[in-house]
Design an enzyme around this catalytic site. Structure first.
Site, PDB file in Angstrom:
ATOM      1  N   CYS A 137       0.833  -1.206   0.000  1.00 20.01           N
ATOM      2  CA  CYS A 137       0.000   0.000   0.000  1.00 20.01           C
ATOM      3  C   CYS A 137       0.866   1.255   0.000  1.00 20.01           C
ATOM      4  CB  CYS A 137      -0.931  -0.024   1.222  1.00 20.01           C
ATOM      5  SG  CYS A 137      -2.006   1.416   1.314  1.00 20.01           S
ATOM      6  N   CYS A 140      -0.362   4.185   2.073  1.00 17.93           N
ATOM      7  CA  CYS A 140      -0.159   3.998   3.516  1.00 17.93           C
ATOM      8  C   CYS A 140       1.312   4.194   3.895  1.00 17.93           C
ATOM      9  CB  CYS A 140      -0.563   2.590   3.946  1.00 17.93           C
ATOM     10  SG  CYS A 140      -2.054   1.968   3.182  1.00 17.93           S
ATOM     11  N   ASP A 141       2.215   3.634   3.107  1.00 19.39           N
ATOM     12  CA  ASP A 141       3.609   3.534   3.552  1.00 19.39           C
ATOM     13  C   ASP A 141       4.603   4.368   2.736  1.00 19.39           C
ATOM     14  OD1 ASP A 141       2.782   1.746   5.486  1.00 19.39           O
ATOM     15  OD2 ASP A 141       2.998   0.003   4.169  1.00 19.39           O
TER      16      ASP A 141
HETATM   17  P1  FAD Z   1     -10.325  -5.661   6.516  1.00 21.20           P
HETATM   18  O1  FAD Z   1      -9.460  -4.788   7.317  1.00 21.20           O
HETATM   19  O2  FAD Z   1      -9.741  -6.428   5.390  1.00 21.20           O
HETATM   20  O3  FAD Z   1     -11.035  -6.673   7.528  1.00 21.20           O
HETATM   21  C1  FAD Z   1     -11.786  -7.752   7.053  1.00 21.20           C
HETATM   22  C2  FAD Z   1     -12.335  -8.537   8.228  1.00 21.20           C
HETATM   23  O4  FAD Z   1     -13.212  -9.532   7.721  1.00 21.20           O
HETATM   24  C3  FAD Z   1     -11.278  -9.257   9.065  1.00 21.20           C
HETATM   25  O5  FAD Z   1     -11.577  -9.108  10.427  1.00 21.20           O
HETATM   26  C4  FAD Z   1     -11.465 -10.717   8.657  1.00 21.20           C
HETATM   27  O6  FAD Z   1     -11.112 -11.633   9.679  1.00 21.20           O
HETATM   28  C5  FAD Z   1     -12.959 -10.737   8.386  1.00 21.20           C
HETATM   29  N1  FAD Z   1     -13.408 -11.839   7.569  1.00 21.20           N
HETATM   30  C6  FAD Z   1     -12.978 -12.212   6.331  1.00 21.20           C
HETATM   31  N2  FAD Z   1     -13.578 -13.357   5.956  1.00 21.20           N
HETATM   32  C7  FAD Z   1     -14.415 -13.702   6.979  1.00 21.20           C
HETATM   33  C8  FAD Z   1     -15.284 -14.806   7.214  1.00 21.20           C
HETATM   34  N3  FAD Z   1     -15.427 -15.795   6.325  1.00 21.20           N
HETATM   35  N4  FAD Z   1     -15.978 -14.840   8.373  1.00 21.20           N
HETATM   36  C9  FAD Z   1     -15.875 -13.842   9.278  1.00 21.20           C
HETATM   37  N5  FAD Z   1     -15.058 -12.789   9.109  1.00 21.20           N
HETATM   38  C10 FAD Z   1     -14.328 -12.735   7.989  1.00 21.20           C
HETATM   39  N6  FAD Z   1      -5.169   2.037   5.236  1.00 21.20           N
HETATM   40  C11 FAD Z   1      -4.998   3.269   5.770  1.00 21.20           C
HETATM   41  O7  FAD Z   1      -5.943   4.065   5.779  1.00 21.20           O
HETATM   42  N7  FAD Z   1      -3.810   3.651   6.318  1.00 21.20           N
HETATM   43  C12 FAD Z   1      -2.738   2.823   6.376  1.00 21.20           C
HETATM   44  O8  FAD Z   1      -1.664   3.198   6.856  1.00 21.20           O
HETATM   45  C13 FAD Z   1      -2.899   1.515   5.841  1.00 21.20           C
HETATM   46  N8  FAD Z   1      -1.860   0.630   5.868  1.00 21.20           N
HETATM   47  C14 FAD Z   1      -2.026  -0.620   5.340  1.00 21.20           C
HETATM   48  C15 FAD Z   1      -0.957  -1.491   5.370  1.00 21.20           C
HETATM   49  C16 FAD Z   1      -1.101  -2.770   4.863  1.00 21.20           C
HETATM   50  C17 FAD Z   1       0.084  -3.722   4.906  1.00 21.20           C
HETATM   51  C18 FAD Z   1      -2.339  -3.181   4.295  1.00 21.20           C
HETATM   52  C19 FAD Z   1      -2.503  -4.592   3.755  1.00 21.20           C
HETATM   53  C20 FAD Z   1      -3.401  -2.296   4.240  1.00 21.20           C
HETATM   54  C21 FAD Z   1      -3.249  -1.015   4.742  1.00 21.20           C
HETATM   55  N9  FAD Z   1      -4.286  -0.090   4.695  1.00 21.20           N
HETATM   56  C22 FAD Z   1      -4.148   1.159   5.258  1.00 21.20           C
HETATM   57  C23 FAD Z   1      -5.582  -0.435   4.097  1.00 21.20           C
HETATM   58  C24 FAD Z   1      -6.594  -0.780   5.201  1.00 21.20           C
HETATM   59  O9  FAD Z   1      -6.011  -1.721   6.068  1.00 21.20           O
HETATM   60  C25 FAD Z   1      -7.863  -1.355   4.589  1.00 21.20           C
HETATM   61  O10 FAD Z   1      -8.406  -0.426   3.674  1.00 21.20           O
HETATM   62  C26 FAD Z   1      -8.908  -1.607   5.678  1.00 21.20           C
HETATM   63  O11 FAD Z   1      -8.388  -2.471   6.656  1.00 21.20           O
HETATM   64  C27 FAD Z   1     -10.170  -2.215   5.098  1.00 21.20           C
HETATM   65  O12 FAD Z   1     -11.028  -2.433   6.151  1.00 21.20           O
HETATM   66  P2  FAD Z   1     -12.211  -3.491   6.076  1.00 21.20           P
HETATM   67  O13 FAD Z   1     -12.858  -3.414   7.415  1.00 21.20           O
HETATM   68  O14 FAD Z   1     -13.020  -3.259   4.880  1.00 21.20           O
HETATM   69  O15 FAD Z   1     -11.538  -4.906   5.853  1.00 21.20           O
END
Ligand code: FAD
Ligand code: NAP
Length: 321
Positions: A137, A140-141
């Site tokens: 990302c 992010c980084d």
């Molecule tokens: P996610 O964070 O992907 O969470 C998904 C959830 O769904 C998890 O809890 C998982 O366990 C659950 N899940 C999946 N399948 C199932 C299932 N079958 N049953 C039950 N639960 C399930 N964004 C920023 O704004 N700033 C940053 O600095 C930043 N740094 C990042 C660094 C990295 C390395 C990465 C990979 C991403 C980064 N991001 C950052 C992006 C950010 O993390 C994502 O946009 C954000 O986490 C998305 O949130 P979400 O809740 O949609 O999904």
């Protein structure tokens, strides 16, 4: 023994989208139940510094931020369960989901916040330096590579956009692509080729990330020519893998509308899916922004949409009685 858990708002996923939906639904007295899945706290738990989530002047850690979000959801009354949902039946009312534990979950509404996963190359060295020089990302980084040289792997829109974004920080950006042309849109390619900070290495794959143990960090990459197998080393401080993302939507195949890449389709400006009472928020329905703050924002929208749906159905039921 297998248990049955019912809630007015069943939330799948505990990343920023799921936690925010849980906070808003709990504060609306809807007693939500949030299921963690395989990655409690979601993608931010695999990163270190987060500098762009509003509200914190100091650098915060991704895992800490997610602990705070979960604590806030608990504090306002959300129930949170450790389980992985293995299948759902969205033709039933209430909606029915089953956990890996054998437990059965039903919800009058369903909020899907299962996120997406960055695709990785699968190299052991890539994993070793993840969060310490290897990232998926740039938004992010990228900031951490001010004045430094970085590598971007990939040839799609994401890779090209990440490379362009990184020129705001890095002194030099090298894009390595496994073929001799990009699949990215022409307009993006033109911008990339016109940028003096960017160099492209065609027909090469990332073979290994090289670095130090103490402190853990990247110093170079080893690249492999795909046709000849010849290896060459290139000094860099950061490696950005941009070979696409996979939304976690396999559970809903055939039950909910998705686009070609498997992202859930929502009605524009809302979190409504094509099934009434099922809402999608965060990265599972967003292939463009993919940020914690946008995921949290749509998590809030999903809870408000669910509240509205329940209120409408409750009043329709009263009117019918
Ligand atoms: P996610 O964070 O992907 O969470 C998904 C959830 O769904 C998890 O809890 C998982 O366990 C659950 N899940 C999946 N399948 C199932 C299932 N079958 N049953 C039950 N639960 C399930 N964004 C920023 O704004 N700033 C940053 O600095 C930043 N740094 C990042 C660094 C990295 C390395 C990465 C990979 C991403 C980064 N991001 C950052 C992006 C950010 O993390 C994502 O946009 C954000 O986490 C998305 O949130 P979400 O809740 O949609 O999904
Ligand atoms: P993508 O279009 O699938 O491109 C992935 C790139 O990574 C391809 O160039 C692919 O190479 C390469 N790749 C895949 N696996 C690899 C491997 N194992 N080793 C080396 N290289 C590998 O993914 P994306 O760029 O993330 O885009 C996904 C979708 O989002 C697309 O529809 C895109 O248009 C959209 N998107 C749009 C925007 C925008 O509109 N501004 C921005 C970002 C993303 P090959 O080319 O050889 O297959």
């Amino acid at each position: 023994m297998a248990e049955h858990h019912h809630s007015k708002v069943l939330i799948l996923g505990s990343g920023p989208a799921g936690c925010t939906a849980a906070i808003y639904a709990a504060r609306a007295s809807l007693e939500p139940l949030m299921v963690h899945g395989l990655q409690p706290g979601g993608q931010l738990t695999i990163t270190t510094d987060v500098e762009n989530y509003p509200g914190f002047a100091a650098v915060i850690q991704g895992p800490w931020l997610m602990e705070q979000m979960e604590a806030q959801a608990r504090h306002v009354g959300a129930r949170i369960i450790n389980d992985i949902i293995t299948h759902c039946d969205l033709s039933k009312r209430p909606f029915e989901c089953f956990g890996d534990s054998g437990d059965r979950y039903t919800g009058d509404t369903l909020v899907i916040a299962t996120g997406a996963q960055a695709r990785w190359l699968g190299l052991p060295s890539e994993q070793r330096f993840q969060g310490f020089g290897v990232s998926a990302c740039a938004t992010c980084d990228g900031f951490f590579y001010r004045g430094k040289e970085v590598l971007v792997v990939g040839g799609g829109n994401t890779a090209v956009e990440e490379a362009l974004y990184l020129t705001n920080h890095a002194s030099k950006v090298t894009v390595v692509h496994r073929r001799d042309h990009f699949r990215a849109e022409k307009i993006l390619q033109e911008r990339l080729f016109a940028n003096p900070k960017i160099t492209v290495i065609w027909d090469h794959m990332l073979d290994e990330v090289l670095g130090t143990d103490d402190p853990l960090g990247v110093t170079a990459v080893r690249l492999k020519q795909v046709k000849t197998g010849a290896l060459r080393d290139l000094p860099v401080h950061g490696v950005f893998i941009a070979i696409g993302h996979t939304p976690n939507t396999a559970l809903f195949k055939g039950q909910l509308e998705m686009d070609q890449e498997g992202y859930l389709t929502t009605r524009q400006g809302t979190t409504l899916t094509n099934v009434g009472g099922v809402f999608a928020c965060g990265d599972v329905q967003d292939k463009i922004y993919r940020q914690a703050v946008t995921a949290a924002g749509t998590g809030c929208m999903a809870a408000l949409d669910a509240e509205k749906y329940l209120a409408h159905h409750a009043s329709a039921k009263v009117a019918a009685e």
